[in-house]
Design an enzyme around this catalytic site. Structure first.
Site, short mmCIF file in Angstrom:
data_model
loop_
_atom_site.label_atom_id
_atom_site.label_comp_id
_atom_site.label_asym_id
_atom_site.label_seq_id
_atom_site.Cartn_x
_atom_site.Cartn_y
_atom_site.Cartn_z
N LYS A 124 0.87 -1.19 0.00
CA LYS A 124 0.00 0.00 0.00
C LYS A 124 0.89 1.23 0.00
O LYS A 124 2.04 1.16 0.47
CB LYS A 124 -0.87 0.02 1.26
CG LYS A 124 -2.13 0.85 1.12
CD LYS A 124 -3.24 0.05 0.49
CE LYS A 124 -4.41 0.90 0.11
NZ LYS A 124 -5.55 0.06 -0.28
N ASP A 164 -6.91 4.28 -4.66
CA ASP A 164 -7.58 4.10 -3.37
C ASP A 164 -8.24 5.46 -3.12
O ASP A 164 -8.46 6.22 -4.07
CB ASP A 164 -6.55 3.73 -2.28
CG ASP A 164 -7.22 3.24 -0.99
OD1 ASP A 164 -7.59 2.06 -0.92
OD2 ASP A 164 -7.40 4.03 -0.04
N GLY A 238 -17.84 8.10 -3.58
CA GLY A 238 -16.71 7.93 -4.50
C GLY A 238 -16.87 6.71 -5.38
O GLY A 238 -17.98 6.18 -5.55
N ASN A 239 -15.76 6.25 -5.91
CA ASN A 239 -15.76 5.16 -6.87
C ASN A 239 -16.42 3.89 -6.34
O ASN A 239 -17.18 3.21 -7.04
CB ASN A 239 -14.29 4.89 -7.26
CG ASN A 239 -14.10 3.57 -7.94
OD1 ASN A 239 -13.76 2.57 -7.32
ND2 ASN A 239 -14.37 3.54 -9.22
O1 2IT Z 1 -8.00 -1.47 -1.03
C1 2IT Z 1 -7.85 -1.98 -2.15
O2 2IT Z 1 -7.93 -3.19 -2.34
C2 2IT Z 1 -7.58 -1.08 -3.27
N1 2IT Z 1 -7.50 0.13 -3.07
C3 2IT Z 1 -7.33 -1.63 -4.66
C4 2IT Z 1 -5.95 -2.14 -4.78
C5 2IT Z 1 -5.53 -2.57 -6.15
O3 2IT Z 1 -4.33 -2.85 -6.32
O4 2IT Z 1 -6.36 -2.63 -7.06
#
Ligand code: 2IT
Length: 447
Positions: A124, A164, A238-239
């Site tokens: 992350k 994210d 959001g998304n």
């Molecule tokens: O929390 C998550 O799983 C995401 N933000 C997506 C991570 C990703 O690599 O698609």
């Protein structure tokens, strides 16, 4: 495993990292019994190794705003665990981002990615850059400055970031453009969530929300119930909430609430297609105000300042915004108002006391790492398409996503079935996710 000692040692080593410690505690509590049945895990100190990231990059990001002022933010990438594959996980741009937040998210990502059954390690990253009120040009300059530092440490077989909170298709475009220029190669799998036409996958934008609703549909069916006519409260706009709103509406449910940092919009008759489309404009405006929905659709949405989505009566509650967004008081209000299912779509969206209250009331509760895994799973499918230099149709991707979510659901039931016949989805997800990682770590030796 001596859970108390492990937690005490971690607290001493990482004081004040509250979100990270919370995430570790939840996982270790769930897996303790199973872990203790495997002396080979204890011998290889799997847990002690798993709770510390492989490495963390911290870097300065300096950029120039529209007024010509020089601004400096902090950038991070936490490469947590690569037992199952190259590091994979999103980038979060939010003013509250710090090491604790990214370590909690990276830790969760390990188990989530494991649940997808794809070859994905956990990572992350992000920055304390605040996108609220920023112009498109400022966002671009920030993304470029962020990539000056990060580009050396990512790549399709090394680490593949995605979006994210605060990072969507626009940001991934700017990040990828800068990456390509610096790395001097078109490694499309180095980032996912790209737009369709230059390496992006169809359905990736919808995937987190679609996957979540596929999972919720299984929870509902488990109780011999139906999605038809169910009232759903979503937090955020959001998304993730957008994708969930599309799929929930398609399955005949009614989205009766969306929310933002400014308050909640109650949508008595259920969200309409025009309103769902407008969510995209609200996100692109960088205003971060859900009130804009009520201003645009005054007859359909009623805005109340300072209230959360959980104040609206619903059958299904889905936190889709931020960690710890549902507290014990919110959970009790939902229970009082007759909520039948709670599914976290945001990562660690519910506080431990909220989860305890929901479980005590015997209301099915599913954790974010299972429910929202469709996002990263479809990122995995994007990498597959990039590696093969092909594009699948929306239907092909959706079929694969649906199967992955069904498999995750089945695994959660397999590992989470309790003696009284009820399902502890938290336990199921944590144990199923952990076992795959632990076995891989064991097989790969002491590294
Ligand atoms: O929390 C998550 O799983 C995401 N933000 C997506 C991570 C990703 O690599 O698609």
């Amino acid at each position: 495993m001596n859970l108390k000692k492990i937690m005490a040692d971690l607290e001493a080593k990482h004081p004040g990292e509250s979100e990270y410690l919370q995430a570790v505690q939840e996982v270790l509590e769930s897996i303790e019994d199973v872990y203790n049945k495997h002396p080979e895990f204890e011998k290889a100190k799997i847990v002690e190794r798993l709770v510390e990231p492989d490495r963390i990059f911290t870097f300065r990001v300096t950029w120039v705003n529209d007024k010509g002022e020089v601004c400096t933010n902090l950038g991070y990438r936490v490469q947590f665990n690569a037992a199952l594959g190259a590091y994979k996980g999103g980038l979060r741009f939010h003013k509250a981002v710090n090491v604790s937040m990214l370590k909690f998210l990276g830790f969760e990502q390990i188990f989530k990615n494991s649940l997808t059954n794809l070859p994905l390690g956990g990572g992350k990253g992000g920055s304390d850059f605040d996108p609220v009120g920023k112009s498109d040009e400022e966002i671009m300059r920030f993304c470029q400055a962020f990539m000056y530092e990060l580009w050396r440490n990512i790549g399709p077989d090394q680490d593949s970031p995605a979006g994210d909170v605060g990072v969507g298709g626009r940001e991934i475009g700017y990040l990828y453009g800068a990456y390509k220029k610096l790395a001097r190669e078109h490694s499309t799998g180095a980032l996912t969530g790209k737009s369709y036409g230059w390496g992006g996958s169809l359905i990736r934008p919808e995937a987190t929300g679609f996957g979540a609703i596929y999972y919720v549909e299984r929870m509902v069916k488990e109780q011999k119930d139906t999605m038809k006519g169910k009232k759903i409260a979503l937090s955020g706009f959001g998304n993730v909430a957008w994708g969930a709103a599309i799929k929930a509406t398609e399955l005949g449910a009614k989205v009766v609430a969306i929310s933002g940092p400014d308050g909640v919009c109650e949508i008595k008759n259920g969200i309409t297609k025009d309103m769902i489309d407008y969510m995209l404009e609200m996100r692109a405006s960088n205003r971060n105000k859900v009130e804009d929905m009520a201003t645009k659709f005054p007859k359909l949405a009623k805005f109340t300042a300072g209230k959360k989505a959980w104040s609206v009566k619903c059958d299904i509650a889905c936190p889709c915004a931020f960690q710890n967004e549902m507290d014990e008081k919110d959970a009790k209000e939902l229970i009082k108002n007759g909520v039948k299912y709670v599914a976290e779509v945001s990562n660690m969206g519910c506080q431990p006391k909220a989860i305890a209250a929901i479980q005590k009331a015997k209301i099915p509760f599913a954790p974010g790492k299972a429910v929202n895994a469709g996002g990263v799973a479809t990122s995995g499918l994007e990498i597959c398409q990039n590696a093969g230099h092909i594009n699948w149709t929306a239907e092909e991707v959706d079929v694969k996503l649906h199967k992955i979510m069904n498999d995750i659901y089945d695994m959660c039931v397999e590992y989470g079935k309790q003696k009284d016949g009820s399902i502890n989805y938290v336990k199921g997800a944590n144990i199923a996710g952990f076992m795959r990682v632990a076995k891989a770590m064991l097989a790969q030796g002491i590294i």
